[in-house]
Design a protein around this motif. Sequence first.
Motif, PDB file in Angstrom:
ATOM      1  N   TYR A 106       0.823  -1.250   0.088  1.00 17.81           N
ATOM      2  CA  TYR A 106       0.024  -0.002   0.024  1.00 17.81           C
ATOM      3  C   TYR A 106       0.751   1.210  -0.052  1.00 17.81           C
ATOM      4  O   TYR A 106       2.146   1.310   0.579  1.00 17.81           O
ATOM      5  N   GLN A 128       0.748   5.344   1.183  1.00 18.14           N
ATOM      6  CA  GLN A 128      -0.244   6.376   1.898  1.00 18.14           C
ATOM      7  C   GLN A 128       0.631   7.862   1.952  1.00 18.14           C
ATOM      8  O   GLN A 128       1.756   7.904   2.282  1.00 18.14           O
ATOM      9  N   GLN A 169      -4.336  11.060   3.951  1.00 14.32           N
ATOM     10  CA  GLN A 169      -5.172  10.169   2.960  1.00 14.32           C
ATOM     11  C   GLN A 169      -5.140   8.770   3.364  1.00 14.32           C
ATOM     12  O   GLN A 169      -4.369   8.340   4.385  1.00 14.32           O
ATOM     13  N   PRO A 170      -6.140   8.026   3.234  1.00 14.93           N
ATOM     14  CA  PRO A 170      -6.353   6.374   3.439  1.00 14.93           C
ATOM     15  C   PRO A 170      -5.297   5.790   2.733  1.00 14.93           C
ATOM     16  O   PRO A 170      -4.558   6.518   1.519  1.00 14.93           O
ATOM     17  N   PRO A 171      -4.589   4.917   2.888  1.00 10.60           N
ATOM     18  CA  PRO A 171      -3.961   3.944   2.083  1.00 10.60           C
ATOM     19  C   PRO A 171      -4.378   3.640   0.701  1.00 10.60           C
ATOM     20  O   PRO A 171      -5.752   3.377   0.665  1.00 10.60           O
ATOM     21  N   LEU A 222      -4.080   0.706  -2.020  1.00 10.55           N
ATOM     22  CA  LEU A 222      -3.609  -0.642  -2.724  1.00 10.55           C
ATOM     23  C   LEU A 222      -2.758  -0.544  -3.850  1.00 10.55           C
ATOM     24  O   LEU A 222      -3.519  -0.233  -5.053  1.00 10.55           O
ATOM     25  N   TYR A 258       3.430   0.450   3.086  1.00  9.61           N
ATOM     26  CA  TYR A 258       3.519  -0.538   3.807  1.00  9.61           C
ATOM     27  C   TYR A 258       3.291  -2.028   3.166  1.00  9.61           C
ATOM     28  O   TYR A 258       2.411  -1.947   2.184  1.00  9.61           O
ATOM     29  N   PHE A 301     -10.198   3.170  10.034  1.00 10.21           N
ATOM     30  CA  PHE A 301     -10.573   3.138   8.495  1.00 10.21           C
ATOM     31  C   PHE A 301     -11.421   1.694   8.376  1.00 10.21           C
ATOM     32  O   PHE A 301     -10.877   0.895   8.731  1.00 10.21           O
ATOM     33  N   PHE A 328      -7.036  -5.258   0.933  1.00  5.07           N
ATOM     34  CA  PHE A 328      -8.079  -4.229   0.701  1.00  5.07           C
ATOM     35  C   PHE A 328      -8.047  -3.108   0.053  1.00  5.07           C
ATOM     36  O   PHE A 328      -6.976  -2.344  -0.190  1.00  5.07           O
TER      37      PHE A 328
END
Lengths: 107, 125
Positions: free
Chosen positions: A36, A38, A42-44, A46, A87, B95, B112
């Motif tokens: 991922y 990030q 912000q959100p991670p 994929l 990550y 999240f 995810f």
Amino acid sequence: IVLTQSPGTLSLSPGERATLSCRASHTVDSDYLAWYQQKPGQPPRLLIYGASSRATGVPDRFSGSGSGTDFTLTIRRLETEDYAVYYCQQYGSSPLTFGGGTQVDIK
Amino acid sequence: EVQLVQSGAQVRKSGEALKISCKGFGYTFTDYWIGWVRQRPGKGLEWVGIIYAGDSDTRYNPAFEGQVTISADRYISTAYLQWDSLRASDTAKYFCVRPVTLASIYGPNDAFEIWGQGTMVTVSS
């Protein structure tokens, strides 16, 4: 399964190649390893799943490789938008676990 | 467009209860598991647990079992994460996440693909 990412920080110039490592304490079943990206606030996102499959919309300069306990994310030629934290995550066995992250900085 | 939309930031005191939500749009909610991931300020990611809204089958990370409850309402396409008694150590962004693969093809252990925007929970002592 504990995932150890190295290096902690990678300082590179735009256009350079980035190689990020993720080492697992035990074999990751079926190479169920994801990466991922990030960015701050912000959100991670994929990038890679199944060790080497790119997620939808991910540029082909990102590639994943490896199996068993040793996995690598390679960014072929860094662009300014690629500076972020990366990550790894294993999902071969429960509990799912993440590595501690590698920060890719502008040199 | 497939998206997960989470409830807003929350501030509570230690010992208080809290329930945060995550609503799915653009896909059939019961086609996928839906999970939660914690990120403490300046730290990495931790998997909390996951639920299948079709039959409420729920799995927890042992590190979180007994500390939180995950639930879902399939009729309004919404998943929840709740605490009965918050601690300062629960301060984090949470999240919600949707896996890559359909629930009918693969179980709860998955990468995810879709992430909510995150809900910041701040607990003061």
